[in-house]
Design a protein around this motif. Structure first.
Motif, PDB file in Angstrom:
ATOM      1  N   LYS A   1       0.828  -1.218   0.000  1.00 55.22           N
ATOM      2  CA  LYS A   1       0.000   0.000   0.000  1.00 55.22           C
ATOM      3  C   LYS A   1       0.865   1.272   0.000  1.00 55.22           C
ATOM      4  N   THR A   2       1.785   1.332   0.966  1.00 49.90           N
ATOM      5  CA  THR A   2       2.606   2.539   1.075  1.00 49.90           C
ATOM      6  C   THR A   2       3.491   2.703  -0.154  1.00 49.90           C
ATOM      7  N   THR A   3       3.995   1.570  -0.665  1.00 50.03           N
ATOM      8  CA  THR A   3       4.844   1.642  -1.855  1.00 50.03           C
ATOM      9  C   THR A   3       4.068   2.214  -3.044  1.00 50.03           C
TER      10      THR A   3
ATOM     11  N   LEU B   1      -4.608   9.341   2.188  1.00 52.48           N
ATOM     12  CA  LEU B   1      -4.422   9.045   3.613  1.00 52.48           C
ATOM     13  C   LEU B   1      -3.907   7.611   3.747  1.00 52.48           C
ATOM     14  N   ASP B   2      -2.690   7.477   4.240  1.00 47.97           N
ATOM     15  CA  ASP B   2      -2.093   6.152   4.374  1.00 47.97           C
ATOM     16  C   ASP B   2      -2.301   5.633   5.796  1.00 47.97           C
ATOM     17  N   GLU B   3      -3.191   4.681   5.937  1.00 49.91           N
ATOM     18  CA  GLU B   3      -3.522   4.075   7.233  1.00 49.91           C
ATOM     19  C   GLU B   3      -3.647   5.097   8.363  1.00 49.91           C
ATOM     20  N   PRO B   4      -4.601   6.028   8.227  1.00 45.24           N
ATOM     21  CA  PRO B   4      -4.712   7.094   9.236  1.00 45.24           C
ATOM     22  C   PRO B   4      -5.084   6.577  10.623  1.00 45.24           C
TER      23      PRO B   4
HETATM   24 MG   LIG Z   1       2.295   1.165   4.885  1.00 46.12          MG
END
Ligand SMILES: [Mg+2]
Ligand SMILES: Nc1ncnc2c1ncn2[C@@H]1O[C@H](COP(=O)(O)OP(=O)(O)OP(=O)(O)O)[C@@H](O)[C@H]1O
Lengths: 242, 292
Positions: free
Chosen positions: A47-49, A166-169
């Motif tokens: 996800k973050t990548t 929003l990355d895993e808020p």
């Molecule tokens: Mg991540």
């Protein structure tokens, strides 16, 4: 419902490596105007990548990212941000060595389009998150985890995003704080902000999300609505349960 | 020895300390933002002393050198080395960065040798700064006071920029996280250039400030980079406050040690470094919390 919104961002067949390790294997994704598009996947799914590739922080080796009629795959990160694609990461949320107010001011950008939407100013942010006004002179690093997450989202809003990522808020936050983050996202959505939201917390995401994709081992395994997802226990158990 | 002499020694030590500070603050600023240790900083300092000699010789005017050299250093020397050399190694391993800055050191030393030869040069003390102030039994050379004043003013200006301006908060943000600064829409590579230019201008300022009190000669850069590097380590890499404190400690202890323990004067600096690192491995103001 029923009305199909225009596409804000389209990712096509994206491949990304960290050094020699292949992380994303031909990912495609669409984010539509005014919707909350969710990207679900467990730890290490990519996800973050994917977000970093979209934002120009990690170079993609091949593929396309279409935004405002341009393929931005080779655009420098700061240009992508100033054109309105603004991420809020969960691992590096805020500038700990800047005050709360400095954190907000550093990300300040003028709105770009004439879409009818709120224009975020520091006063407006303080209205929505009074805690930030109260703590405006404090070092951001001294805030609690939940307060830092609020500042992280507020800082991104100061850029008047066309697309807020929003990355895993909710990661690492207490249930009360998660609930209030959810309310804030509802408000943003009501104001026609386009949001790409990554989550492991399926319950949280399904309450907010319109469209939903599931990523696992760097590949998109599901693309559709939350309603269909709920009727498909096997996908949920295969890709999302721990 | 009487107390007055100690005070005079202290002031002399402080003025040396200020030269260390000017150099260390540039080095530590560059390190804090670019994460590159520019070992050529000492060679920049030596080059500045020789250039100062020539400028004073041809214009007959120290003031010209004092104002022009830091600017030229920053924009020309700093701008060019960052743009054409250092920018290429930010993503490389630390060893590559180290090799590059050592390479630049050698190139500058050779340039100095080719242009000025191997004999030492002195820049005379400018007329206005000759002589002393006497206060009771204490004599303080005018130039020492000038150096201290200029350096403290520079320190204040740096703090004002870093903590009171938008560009200052951007610079601090870069020391915290490059990626996050980029996603705030900031062109981080422009910030890198700016910081390298400012750091190199500080080296130029240190050169012109030191020129009337020292002798320009080959090899002086090695001695100076060791001292300045020690100052940065004592103060904590990346911290301007730390550089100020570290420079003051080393400069003053060095000055006071000479009459007491002449044979140990050179060792003392390393003893201080060892003691500080023993109790605070990150340096006095090192980032347990990332601060400039
Ligand atoms: Mg991540
Ligand atoms: N800087 C890096 N260098 C090498 N590999 C990395 C790097 N960052 C992440 N990875 C690897 O890439 C894969 C995807 O990681 P990523 O952080 O994108 O997952 P994620 O879905 O965001 O997970 P999480 O929910 O834990 O944040 C993982 O296998 C991870 O180990």
């Amino acid at each position: 419902m029923g009305k199909i919104h225009k596409i804000v961002l389209e990712v096509k067949d994206l491949h990304t490596y960290y050094g020699l390790s292949h992380i994303l294997f031909g990912v495609s994704l669409i984010v539509r105007q005014g919707e909350v598009t969710c990207l679900l996947g467990r730890n290490g799914a990519g996800k973050t990548t994917l977000i970093k590739s979209i934002c120009g922080l990690v170079p993609a080796s091949s593929g396309e990212v279409w935004y405002q009629g341009k393929n931005i795959i080779k655009t420098p990160a700061h240009r992508i941000a100033s054109s309105g694609v603004i991420p809020a990461f969960s691992d590096n949320r805020i500038f700990g060595n800047l005050t709360v107010k400095e954190n907000l001011e550093i990300g300040k950008m003028r709105p770009r389009s004439d879409e009818k939407r709120v224009i975020w100013t520091i006063e407006k942010i303080y209205d929505l998150f009074p805690i930030l006004k109260e703590f405006e002179k404090r070092w951001a690093g001294s805030l609690s985890g939940g307060q830092q997450q609020i500042l992280c989202v507020a800082k991104a809003l100061m850029g008047n995003p066309e697309l807020l990522i929003l990355d895993e808020p909710t990661i690492g936050l207490a249930p009360v704080v998660i609930a209030s983050i959810g309310e804030q996202i509802e408000i943003l959505k009501a104001e026609n902000t386009s949001i790409l939201l990554t989550e492991q917390n399926v319950k949280f995401a399904s309450r907010l999300g319109d469209a939903c994709s599931i990523i696992d081992m760097g590949e998109i395994k599901y693309q559709g609505t939350f309603k269909d997802l709920h009727n498909n226990e096997s996908i949920v158990s295969e890709y999302l349960s721990v | 020895m009487s107390g007055d002499i100690w005070i005079s020694l202290l002031i002399a030590g402080l003025s040396r300390a200020m030269i260390y500070f000017l150099l260390a603050s540039g080095l530590t600023l560059i390190f804090g933002v670019l994460k590159v240790i520019n070992f050529a900083h000492g060679a920049f300092y030596m080059l500045g002393i020789f250039i100062c000699y020539s400028v004073v010789k041809f214009t007959g005017n120290f003031a010209v050198a004092f104002f022009i050299i830091p600017l030229v250093f920053g924009f020309v020397l700093g701008g060019l080395t960052e743009t054409f050399l250092f920018r290429r190694v930010y993503k490389a391993e630390h060893v590559m960065q180290l090799l590059l800055s050592i390479g630049v050191t050698y190139i500058i030393a050779d340039v100095v040798k080719i242009i000025w030869g191997v004999s030492p040069y002195s820049v005379g003390m400018p007329e206005v700064f000759r002589g002393f102030f006497s206060l009771g039994g204490i004599t303080i050379t005018k130039y020492n006071l000038f150096i201290i004043a200029i350096s403290l003013a520079t320190a204040l200006a740096m703090f004002a920029v870093l903590y009171r301006t938008k560009i200052g908060s951007i610079i601090r943000a870069c020391t915290y996280s490059r990626e996050m600064t980029m996603t705030a829409g900031v062109n981080v590579s422009r910030v890198f250039t700016l910081v390298f230019v400012a750091g190199t201008a500080l080296a130029g300022l240190a050169s012109v400030a030191a020129a009337p009190m020292t002798t320009g000669m080959l090899g002086m850069d090695n001695e100076m980079i060791m001292i300045v590097f020690s100052v940065v380590i004592i103060g904590g890499a990346g911290s301007i406050t730390g550089a100020l404190l570290g420079a003051t400690i080393i400069g003053v202890v060095e000055a006071l040690a000479v009459p007491v323990l002449p044979e140990f004067a050179e060792v003392i600096m390393y003893v201080i470094v060892a003691v500080v690192l023993l109790f605070r491995p990150q340096g006095l103001f090192g980032k347990s919390e990332a601060r400039v």
